[in-house]
Design an enzyme around this catalytic site. Structure first.
Site, PDB file in Angstrom:
ATOM      1  N   LYS A  42       0.841  -1.210   0.000  1.00  0.00           N
ATOM      2  CA  LYS A  42       0.000   0.000   0.000  1.00  0.00           C
ATOM      3  C   LYS A  42       0.874   1.257   0.000  1.00  0.00           C
ATOM      4  O   LYS A  42       2.078   1.186   0.260  1.00  0.00           O
ATOM      5  CB  LYS A  42      -0.919  -0.015   1.223  1.00  0.00           C
ATOM      6  CG  LYS A  42      -0.173   0.023   2.550  1.00  0.00           C
ATOM      7  CD  LYS A  42      -1.108  -0.265   3.725  1.00  0.00           C
ATOM      8  CE  LYS A  42      -0.304  -0.303   5.023  1.00  0.00           C
ATOM      9  NZ  LYS A  42      -1.110  -0.781   6.149  1.00  0.00           N
ATOM     10  N   TYR A 265      16.405  30.692   6.294  1.00  0.00           N
ATOM     11  CA  TYR A 265      15.254  31.419   6.835  1.00  0.00           C
ATOM     12  C   TYR A 265      15.328  31.489   8.357  1.00  0.00           C
ATOM     13  O   TYR A 265      15.675  30.500   9.016  1.00  0.00           O
ATOM     14  CB  TYR A 265      13.954  30.693   6.465  1.00  0.00           C
ATOM     15  CG  TYR A 265      13.545  30.840   5.020  1.00  0.00           C
ATOM     16  CD1 TYR A 265      13.254  32.092   4.474  1.00  0.00           C
ATOM     17  CD2 TYR A 265      13.438  29.721   4.208  1.00  0.00           C
ATOM     18  CE1 TYR A 265      12.855  32.208   3.151  1.00  0.00           C
ATOM     19  CE2 TYR A 265      13.043  29.829   2.882  1.00  0.00           C
ATOM     20  CZ  TYR A 265      12.753  31.082   2.362  1.00  0.00           C
ATOM     21  OH  TYR A 265      12.362  31.201   1.059  1.00  0.00           O
TER      22      TYR A 265
HETATM   23  C1  LIG Z   1      -0.269  -1.825   6.730  1.00  0.00           C
HETATM   24  C2  LIG Z   1      -0.895  -3.082   7.178  1.00  0.00           C
HETATM   25  C3  LIG Z   1      -0.094  -4.218   7.417  1.00  0.00           C
HETATM   26  C4  LIG Z   1       1.415  -4.195   7.360  1.00  0.00           C
HETATM   27  O1  LIG Z   1       1.935  -3.704   8.573  1.00  0.00           O
HETATM   28  P1  LIG Z   1       3.511  -3.651   8.818  1.00  0.00           P
HETATM   29  O2  LIG Z   1       3.612  -3.213  10.231  1.00  0.00           O
HETATM   30  O3  LIG Z   1       4.046  -2.637   7.863  1.00  0.00           O
HETATM   31  O4  LIG Z   1       4.051  -4.996   8.565  1.00  0.00           O
HETATM   32  C5  LIG Z   1      -0.737  -5.390   7.739  1.00  0.00           C
HETATM   33  N1  LIG Z   1      -2.083  -5.451   7.827  1.00  0.00           N
HETATM   34  C6  LIG Z   1      -2.876  -4.381   7.632  1.00  0.00           C
HETATM   35  C7  LIG Z   1      -4.346  -4.514   7.768  1.00  0.00           C
HETATM   36  C8  LIG Z   1      -2.306  -3.163   7.315  1.00  0.00           C
HETATM   37  O5  LIG Z   1      -3.090  -2.094   7.143  1.00  0.00           O
END
Ligand SMILES: *Cc1c(COP(=O)(O)O)cnc(C)c1O
Length: 378
Positions: A42, A265
């Site tokens: 994602k 700045y």
């Molecule tokens: C993002 C996510 C993961 C992965 O989590 P990590 O801590 O990056 O391994 C697993 N399950 C769900 C539902 C997520 O949203």
């Protein structure tokens, strides 16, 4: 995200496919008998560029990748990725047909979502992953939803529950009993559903932290994100694998300033000696956090140079007085290794009061991702 970017930009994020592949395999070796990995891609692969990583997942015969949004799934399909994609987030009912058309597997996180897919399944059979809220309090069915869920599922022969899953709130802390409580509640919910005729051949619960802690039952899948990218998922741990992303820039201006000169700045930095100040073409608009003003470090010739003055929108100034060989055009590492030194995502996270997840996903869209294929770990 392009893998053949306009490399005229000195500021790029190198994505090391070799490191990603080693992490995939290392995680695979941690899993018990029959367990498999769901690679979580994602947010454009945690800012790395999801398509190139998904292609690597295909080559490595990963069973399933996961994204948060329908748009992310469609982008992968657009890029020619054919591996099964689990969409973790809710898909609006009017987009269900698009999601199914793209061959996505839907993670169902509410009774409303379940009713929507039940309607769709009346026309064509489909399989879902059904999320149970075991204590995160966010998405997923709660215990009070289960009876109605079971009735809905039973009413549509074409609707198959391929997996039941849940998500941990605090697996990064091995001392927190809450993870055990969540597993117990998940089991209770699974049993209750089974009592009403809803059983799934597959379960998945573990994220990176739980996977690194080996909280994985034989045959269960794991959903791993952060560890795949080589970051540390445990609050206190040393389970880090190989960092995949290396964020580079370069020196585009180098000047020698007398003592007492102001930099940037707000004139928050003044030289106290004759100083060599280098300017880098990167700024907070690229995701280089402004909290790194007078606070961060970068690597030049394998040595740490401090960020001095405020981080601007497009520029950062560093002090290379103690690195005499630093010259116009030299490579500068913002995140990653150079020589024996490293600026880790964890370090930046600590300095900017956040977590490595946010450091990686904040690297801006205008930073080209440059996919490289490294050899075995050096
Ligand atoms: C993002 C996510 C993961 C992965 O989590 P990590 O801590 O990056 O391994 C697993 N399950 C769900 C539902 C997520 O949203």
């Amino acid at each position: 995200m392009s893998s053949a970017p306009d490399t005229a930009r000195l500021t790029v994020a190198e994505i090391d496919l070799g490191a990603f592949r080693r992490n995939l395999r290392a995680i695979g070796r941690l899993l018990p008998e029959g367990s498999r990995l769901i690679a979580v891609l994602k947010a454009d692969g945690y800012g790395h560029g999801a398509a190139a990583l998904a292609r690597e997942c295909e080559r490595e015969e990963v069973d399933l990748v996961a994204v948060a949004l329908l748009e992310e799934a469609l982008e992968l399909r657009e890029a020619g990725i054919s591996i099964p994609i689990l969409i973790l987030g809710p898909v609006p009912s009017e987009r269900l047909a698009d999601a199914l058309e793209a061959g996505s597997i839907l993670g169902i996180v509410s009774l409303e979502g379940l009713r929507d897919v039940a309607r769709a399944a009346a026309e064509r059979p489909l399989a879902i992953h059904l999320k149970l809220d075991s204590g995160m309090g966010r998405m997923g069915l709660i215990e009070d939803d289960l009876d109605e869920a079971a009735r809905t599922i039973a009413s549509v022969p074409g609707l198959r529950v391929a997996a039941l899953y849940t998500h941990f709130a605090n697996a990064s802390d091995p001392d927190d009993p809450f993870t055990g409580e969540q597993l117990a509640r998940f089991d209770r919910m699974v049993t209750r559903l089974a009592g009403q005729g809803v059983e799934a051949p597959l379960h998945h619960a573990a994220n990176s932290a739980a996977t690194m802690r080996r909280l994985v039952r034989a045959g269960d899948f794991v959903r791993v994100g952060l560890s795949l990218y080589g970051c540390e998922p445990l609050d206190q741990g040393s389970s880090r694998l190989d960092p995949v992303l290396r964020w580079k820039s370069g020196i585009v201006r180098l000047k020698t300033l007398p003592p007492g000169s102001a930099v940037g700045y707000g004139t928050t930095f003044r030289t106290t000696r004759t100083s060599r100040i280098a300017t880098l073409p990167v700024g907070y608009a690229d995701g280089y956090n402004r909290l790194l003003s007078n606070n961060g470090f970068v690597l030049v010739h394998g040595r740490r140079a401090p960020v001095v003055g405020r981080v601007s929108m497009d520029l950062v100034t560093i002090d290379v007085t103690d690195i005499p060989e630093a010259a116009f055009g030299d490579e500068v590492i913002l995140l990653g290794r150079q020589g024996g030194e490293e600026i880790a995502a964890e370090e930046i996270a600590e300095r900017t009061r956040t977590i490595p997840y946010e450091v990686l996903t904040s690297i801006g869209a205008r930073v080209p991702r440059l996919v490289i294929e490294s050899g075995p770990r050096s």
